[in-house]
Scaffold this motif. Sequence first.
Motif, PDB file in Angstrom:
ATOM      1  N   ALA A  87       0.801  -1.222   0.000  1.00  0.00           N
ATOM      2  CA  ALA A  87       0.000   0.000   0.000  1.00  0.00           C
ATOM      3  C   ALA A  87       0.835   1.274   0.000  1.00  0.00           C
ATOM      4  O   ALA A  87       0.279   2.373  -0.023  1.00  0.00           O
ATOM      5  N   THR A  88       2.143   1.142   0.021  1.00  0.00           N
ATOM      6  CA  THR A  88       3.005   2.310  -0.086  1.00  0.00           C
ATOM      7  C   THR A  88       3.125   2.713  -1.555  1.00  0.00           C
ATOM      8  O   THR A  88       3.470   1.891  -2.404  1.00  0.00           O
ATOM      9  N   VAL A  89       2.834   3.970  -1.831  1.00  0.00           N
ATOM     10  CA  VAL A  89       2.878   4.454  -3.216  1.00  0.00           C
ATOM     11  C   VAL A  89       4.308   4.367  -3.744  1.00  0.00           C
ATOM     12  O   VAL A  89       5.252   4.820  -3.095  1.00  0.00           O
ATOM     13  N   ALA A  90       4.459   3.760  -4.927  1.00  0.00           N
ATOM     14  CA  ALA A  90       5.787   3.572  -5.526  1.00  0.00           C
ATOM     15  C   ALA A  90       5.843   4.273  -6.879  1.00  0.00           C
ATOM     16  O   ALA A  90       5.046   3.964  -7.770  1.00  0.00           O
ATOM     17  N   PRO A  91       6.759   5.220  -7.071  1.00  0.00           N
ATOM     18  CA  PRO A  91       6.941   5.812  -8.400  1.00  0.00           C
ATOM     19  C   PRO A  91       7.502   4.767  -9.368  1.00  0.00           C
ATOM     20  O   PRO A  91       8.443   4.052  -9.039  1.00  0.00           O
ATOM     21  N   PHE A  92       6.911   4.689 -10.539  1.00  0.00           N
ATOM     22  CA  PHE A  92       7.400   3.764 -11.564  1.00  0.00           C
ATOM     23  C   PHE A  92       8.730   4.245 -12.113  1.00  0.00           C
ATOM     24  O   PHE A  92       9.578   3.455 -12.524  1.00  0.00           O
ATOM     25  N   GLY A  93       8.926   5.562 -12.094  1.00  0.00           N
ATOM     26  CA  GLY A  93      10.120   6.161 -12.687  1.00  0.00           C
ATOM     27  C   GLY A  93       9.793   6.756 -14.039  1.00  0.00           C
ATOM     28  O   GLY A  93       8.756   6.463 -14.637  1.00  0.00           O
ATOM     29  N   ALA A  94      10.656   7.613 -14.541  1.00  0.00           N
ATOM     30  CA  ALA A  94      10.511   8.182 -15.880  1.00  0.00           C
ATOM     31  C   ALA A  94      11.137   7.206 -16.871  1.00  0.00           C
ATOM     32  O   ALA A  94      12.355   7.034 -16.916  1.00  0.00           O
ATOM     33  N   VAL A  95      10.302   6.548 -17.651  1.00  0.00           N
ATOM     34  CA  VAL A  95      10.722   5.437 -18.498  1.00  0.00           C
ATOM     35  C   VAL A  95      10.674   5.856 -19.964  1.00  0.00           C
ATOM     36  O   VAL A  95       9.666   6.384 -20.442  1.00  0.00           O
ATOM     37  N   ASP A  96      11.754   5.608 -20.684  1.00  0.00           N
ATOM     38  CA  ASP A  96      11.847   5.947 -22.106  1.00  0.00           C
ATOM     39  C   ASP A  96      11.207   4.835 -22.938  1.00  0.00           C
ATOM     40  O   ASP A  96      11.639   3.680 -22.884  1.00  0.00           O
ATOM     41  N   VAL A  97      10.165   5.178 -23.690  1.00  0.00           N
ATOM     42  CA  VAL A  97       9.486   4.190 -24.547  1.00  0.00           C
ATOM     43  C   VAL A  97       9.566   4.603 -26.021  1.00  0.00           C
ATOM     44  O   VAL A  97       8.767   4.148 -26.846  1.00  0.00           O
ATOM     45  N   THR A  98      10.551   5.439 -26.357  1.00  0.00           N
ATOM     46  CA  THR A  98      10.696   5.910 -27.733  1.00  0.00           C
ATOM     47  C   THR A  98      10.904   4.758 -28.708  1.00  0.00           C
ATOM     48  O   THR A  98      10.498   4.835 -29.872  1.00  0.00           O
ATOM     49  N   ASP A  99      11.532   3.681 -28.229  1.00  0.00           N
ATOM     50  CA  ASP A  99      11.797   2.543 -29.107  1.00  0.00           C
ATOM     51  C   ASP A  99      10.534   1.859 -29.601  1.00  0.00           C
ATOM     52  O   ASP A  99      10.582   1.062 -30.546  1.00  0.00           O
ATOM     53  N   LEU A 100       9.397   2.176 -29.007  1.00  0.00           N
ATOM     54  CA  LEU A 100       8.151   1.510 -29.369  1.00  0.00           C
ATOM     55  C   LEU A 100       7.355   2.252 -30.433  1.00  0.00           C
ATOM     56  O   LEU A 100       6.281   1.802 -30.826  1.00  0.00           O
ATOM     57  N   VAL A 101       7.880   3.387 -30.907  1.00  0.00           N
ATOM     58  CA  VAL A 101       7.236   4.092 -32.013  1.00  0.00           C
ATOM     59  C   VAL A 101       8.196   4.126 -33.194  1.00  0.00           C
ATOM     60  O   VAL A 101       9.413   4.141 -33.031  1.00  0.00           O
ATOM     61  N   ALA A 102       7.635   4.117 -34.391  1.00  0.00           N
ATOM     62  CA  ALA A 102       8.456   4.009 -35.598  1.00  0.00           C
ATOM     63  C   ALA A 102       9.045   5.355 -36.023  1.00  0.00           C
ATOM     64  O   ALA A 102      10.190   5.426 -36.464  1.00  0.00           O
ATOM     65  N   ASN A 103       8.264   6.441 -35.898  1.00  0.00           N
ATOM     66  CA  ASN A 103       8.708   7.755 -36.354  1.00  0.00           C
ATOM     67  C   ASN A 103       7.789   8.815 -35.762  1.00  0.00           C
ATOM     68  O   ASN A 103       6.891   8.508 -34.969  1.00  0.00           O
ATOM     69  N   GLU A 104       7.999  10.054 -36.170  1.00  0.00           N
ATOM     70  CA  GLU A 104       7.236  11.161 -35.585  1.00  0.00           C
ATOM     71  C   GLU A 104       5.759  11.136 -35.946  1.00  0.00           C
ATOM     72  O   GLU A 104       4.935  11.801 -35.319  1.00  0.00           O
ATOM     73  N   ASN A 105       5.390  10.367 -36.981  1.00  0.00           N
ATOM     74  CA  ASN A 105       3.980  10.284 -37.381  1.00  0.00           C
ATOM     75  C   ASN A 105       3.250   9.106 -36.748  1.00  0.00           C
ATOM     76  O   ASN A 105       2.065   8.907 -36.999  1.00  0.00           O
TER      77      ASN A 105
END
Length: 303
Positions: free
Chosen positions: A134-152
């Motif tokens: 029940a203690t709130v845990a920050p997930f952290g700032a996670v980079d998920v850029t690899d999961l998108v192909a391009n800016e569109n």
Amino acid sequence: MKKSLLILLPILAAACSKKLEVAAPDFNVTLDPARRVADTFTYRLGDTTRFKFSGAAGNIAFYSGEPGKRYDGRSAAYKLGRIMLSFSSKAEFGTQANTLQVLATNKLKGLDSAAVTDAAWTNISNRGTLASNATVAPFGAVDVTDLVANENDSLFIAFKYSGVTGTTQRTWTITEFTVNNVLPEKTVLLSSLSTDVAYWTRYGNVWSPANGRWTASATDLKITGGNSSASGNTSWIVTRPLYAGRVPGDVSTGIKSINEPDKQEYAYVYPAPGVYRVAFVAFNHTLDEEKSVIRELIIKVTP
């Protein structure tokens, strides 16, 4: 009578086609010359920058030069920086393990249950920290850029809950959820709980009682597990499509409209040190025409 009509009609046509013309603004901006070094005006943090006006203009818009308020960035564009996901979680009651997964995909063909459950999701749960109690845990700032192909490209984030019968099922709460496109010059918010509360979509195999599925509010996402005799429950909640590289145009502040008297000055206090390219756009317009002038200045704010 016919002859009169032939004479009058061209006159009427010319009158109807007359364009409403407008004059260009006669407008200039100056700053205290004592603060000028070369082409830059220098101020200390906390100083009031007083822009002095001369001439006249019907409308004036102000671009301060801060991130999100730059004249050069006024047009919307597509630009991919680093796509950063962050949130916090809390797990209450029971001891069932691995009841929450954090998933992402850019290949969601539809928003029906079959399309969601059959999509090629990437499990990103281990990229950050999920709560164990029940203690709130920050997930952290996670980079998920690899999961998108391009800016569109677009991205979907999902939380998938699994509870089984036989022991008390866990209750999960997700708070502080954000997805940002972090660019060198500014950060673009792609999603947050408060902005997207109406756009989360829920899927699952248990719909009664109602708390057997995810609920979304402006402050959290929550799913309440059942007791030891409750049926097994698989429940999803999915973001709207997040357009990864869509960058809204920078905005100006309107400081004068055509219905207001001419201004002699405009005062502004910069909130942080930096070098800022300021732009004032003065314009006059009618229904048919608009004419404008742009006055730019460079300001340096020191600590």
